[in-house]
Design an enzyme around this catalytic site. Sequence first.
Site, short mmCIF file in Angstrom:
data_model
loop_
_atom_site.label_atom_id
_atom_site.label_comp_id
_atom_site.label_asym_id
_atom_site.label_seq_id
_atom_site.Cartn_x
_atom_site.Cartn_y
_atom_site.Cartn_z
N ASP A 263 -18.73 31.81 2.21
CA ASP A 263 -17.32 31.47 2.43
C ASP A 263 -16.59 32.76 2.77
O ASP A 263 -16.92 33.82 2.23
CB ASP A 263 -16.73 30.82 1.18
CG ASP A 263 -15.49 30.01 1.50
OD1 ASP A 263 -15.57 28.77 1.47
OD2 ASP A 263 -14.44 30.62 1.80
N LYS B 185 -12.45 33.63 -3.71
CA LYS B 185 -13.20 32.42 -4.07
C LYS B 185 -14.69 32.73 -4.30
O LYS B 185 -15.27 32.30 -5.29
CB LYS B 185 -13.06 31.42 -2.92
CG LYS B 185 -13.66 30.06 -3.18
CD LYS B 185 -13.40 29.24 -1.94
CE LYS B 185 -13.71 27.82 -2.04
NZ LYS B 185 -13.33 27.11 -0.81
N GLU C 253 -14.36 12.85 -3.10
CA GLU C 253 -13.91 13.74 -4.16
C GLU C 253 -13.91 12.94 -5.45
O GLU C 253 -13.67 11.74 -5.44
CB GLU C 253 -12.49 14.23 -3.88
CG GLU C 253 -12.45 15.34 -2.88
CD GLU C 253 -11.03 15.87 -2.68
OE1 GLU C 253 -10.24 15.88 -3.63
OE2 GLU C 253 -10.73 16.27 -1.55
N ASN D 228 -14.25 6.17 7.81
CA ASN D 228 -12.98 6.43 7.12
C ASN D 228 -11.87 5.49 7.57
O ASN D 228 -11.05 5.06 6.76
CB ASN D 228 -12.55 7.90 7.31
CG ASN D 228 -13.16 8.79 6.23
OD1 ASN D 228 -13.89 8.31 5.36
ND2 ASN D 228 -12.89 10.07 6.28
N LEU E 292 -10.51 -2.35 -2.45
CA LEU E 292 -9.52 -3.42 -2.40
C LEU E 292 -8.55 -3.28 -3.56
O LEU E 292 -8.03 -4.27 -4.07
CB LEU E 292 -10.22 -4.79 -2.46
CG LEU E 292 -11.02 -5.20 -1.21
CD1 LEU E 292 -11.68 -6.55 -1.41
CD2 LEU E 292 -10.11 -5.25 0.03
N GLY F 155 -4.06 8.31 0.22
CA GLY F 155 -3.68 9.71 0.43
C GLY F 155 -4.95 10.55 0.47
O GLY F 155 -6.04 10.06 0.74
N CYS G 56 -8.46 13.43 3.56
CA CYS G 56 -9.34 12.89 4.60
C CYS G 56 -8.82 11.64 5.31
O CYS G 56 -8.66 11.65 6.52
CB CYS G 56 -10.72 12.61 4.01
SG CYS G 56 -11.43 14.06 3.27
N LYS H 128 -5.67 12.08 7.49
CA LYS H 128 -5.95 13.03 8.58
C LYS H 128 -6.87 12.40 9.63
O LYS H 128 -6.66 12.51 10.84
CB LYS H 128 -6.61 14.28 7.99
CG LYS H 128 -7.19 15.23 9.01
CD LYS H 128 -8.06 16.30 8.40
CE LYS H 128 -9.43 15.79 8.06
NZ LYS H 128 -10.57 16.54 8.55
C1 UGA Z 1 -12.76 9.71 1.65
C2 UGA Z 1 -13.94 8.75 1.88
O1 UGA Z 1 -13.93 7.75 0.87
C3 UGA Z 1 -15.27 9.50 1.85
O2 UGA Z 1 -16.33 8.61 2.14
C4 UGA Z 1 -15.22 10.62 2.89
O3 UGA Z 1 -16.42 11.39 2.87
C5 UGA Z 1 -14.04 11.55 2.59
O4 UGA Z 1 -12.83 10.77 2.61
C6 UGA Z 1 -14.01 12.61 3.65
O5 UGA Z 1 -13.82 12.26 4.81
O6 UGA Z 1 -14.27 13.77 3.32
P1 UGA Z 1 -11.70 10.87 -0.52
O7 UGA Z 1 -10.72 11.53 0.38
O8 UGA Z 1 -12.35 11.65 -1.60
O9 UGA Z 1 -12.89 10.21 0.33
O10 UGA Z 1 -10.89 9.68 -1.20
P2 UGA Z 1 -11.08 8.12 -1.42
O11 UGA Z 1 -11.81 7.87 -2.67
O12 UGA Z 1 -11.57 7.47 -0.19
O13 UGA Z 1 -9.57 7.69 -1.67
C7 UGA Z 1 -8.58 7.91 -0.65
C8 UGA Z 1 -7.27 7.31 -1.04
O14 UGA Z 1 -7.33 5.89 -1.02
C9 UGA Z 1 -6.77 7.68 -2.43
O15 UGA Z 1 -5.40 7.97 -2.35
C10 UGA Z 1 -7.01 6.44 -3.26
O16 UGA Z 1 -6.12 6.29 -4.33
C11 UGA Z 1 -6.79 5.35 -2.21
N1 UGA Z 1 -7.49 4.09 -2.52
C12 UGA Z 1 -8.83 4.02 -2.53
C13 UGA Z 1 -6.72 2.94 -2.80
O17 UGA Z 1 -5.48 2.97 -2.81
N2 UGA Z 1 -7.37 1.78 -3.08
C14 UGA Z 1 -8.72 1.68 -3.08
O18 UGA Z 1 -9.25 0.56 -3.32
C15 UGA Z 1 -9.47 2.83 -2.80
#
Ligand code: UGA
Length: 437
Positions: free
Chosen positions: A30, A35, A159, A214, A257, A264, A267, A270
């Site tokens: 990195d 870090k 995450e 995504n 769901l 938010g 990922c 964006k």
């Molecule tokens: C997301 C994808 O789930 C991963 O598969 C992907 O690798 C990652 O982006 C990436 O592109 O690096 P992540 O950003 O860690 O992962 O977060 P998620 O668990 O997907 O949640 C995203 C948002 O959706 C959160 O704000 C969460 O609260 C919301 N969410 C998720 C809901 O409101 N309802 C749900 O049923 C699931």
Amino acid sequence: MKIGIIGLGFVGLSLASVLASKNFDVIGIDTDKKKTLELQKGIINIFEPGLEKVLKTALRKSLIITNEFSLLKNCEIIFVTVGTPQKKNGKIDLSMIKKATSSIGKILQKTKKNPIIFIKSTVIPGTTENTILPILEKKSGKKANRDFGIISNPEFLQESNAIHDTKYPHAIILGGPETKYMKKAKIFFSKIHPNVKMIVTKHQTAEIIKYANNSFLATKISFINQLSNICQNIPNSNIDDVAKAIGLDPRIGKLFLNAGPGYGGSCLPKDMRALINFAGSIGVNPSFLKSVEKINQKQIDNIISLMKKSLGTLESKKITILGTAFKPNTNDIRASKSIELIKKLLKNKAKIFVHDPKALENTKKFFGNKINYSESLYDALDKSYCVIIMTQWEQYDQINKNSLKHMKRKIIIDSRRLLIKKQLDGKYFAIGVGNES
Ligand code: UGA
């Protein structure tokens, strides 16, 4: 086998730690010196369950953390896991990936090895072939697919579940031509992830798969959120029962769901924006994706209008926000819906108090003295007019009548329906639940 990993964020650090704990010789690189110094001691500045433990095991075994690119010269495999953040115009910023590949190119020029370079960073279709590969060839003076391999290998880890997802991915995607390098890649992945389905395809397809994944997840969330807004206006209906029922249909599936304040994180928002931008740039109007995004953008406005209905003006009123992390079990507040809510409440001149079990420090870095930070739920709620539960932290399940008794006006907006079964005195609104008729 020596493996190099460039970019030690969630993806790179989890991969480096897991591979080293599986006894591969791993070099994690990195450019952030502070870090790397911390990581060398096993200190991580992100809250990610299980990561620190695996990192420490990895450091005891073979993991080397450095900012020295020259150590890549003996690597047979190099993963690029640097970030591709969003620029102001919505496009992705390729500066880090260009820098990383240019450093790899310089190493390739000197080495006798014929490594495979895996691009894990999320990039729009065509980036590997049109941007990354030419940089590598120019800087190394060597030929891709003959002197070195280059394969698109998108990542799907979440995450708060990074270690599990790194150990047990649901699929392996390999994009690039069928060369000897692709053959080696298939053998490598089938050894570390036996029984995991592998899709071998072209670079561009591998790249769009990541966006498809995504954007589909975002679609599921916006779908359930739109249904949730409908349910909220049907007396006695409940979005969670709807989600549970439709989730039993195997064609739909139960995950993603969970209705709430919208998606938010660093990922989904964006990648949605980048895909919408990209589609526009190649002459496609992504009207469906735009609607998914629009629904997501409206969620916070719905919460604010609920507040205003009960409170009238928000000016100078103490408002409590529970949870600033973009989801539970992380201290990450990037593109968190709570941050958006706070910004809008500040415009309404509300007096904001926030509580979060892990993300207060990051929230402080963002808002400074514009808002107030409470270590305890008691302080956060004392004399408050309204509390909004934003992040589904487990400890918020414990909130009861007693916890709310010192509020000035007991208006509770529960975006995740955590308290739906509790007897609370006050005005309780659960997002996605129609009041009793
Ligand atoms: C997301 C994808 O789930 C991963 O598969 C992907 O690798 C990652 O982006 C990436 O592109 O690096 P992540 O950003 O860690 O992962 O977060 P998620 O668990 O997907 O949640 C995203 C948002 O959706 C959160 O704000 C969460 O609260 C919301 N969410 C998720 C809901 O409101 N309802 C749900 O049923 C699931």
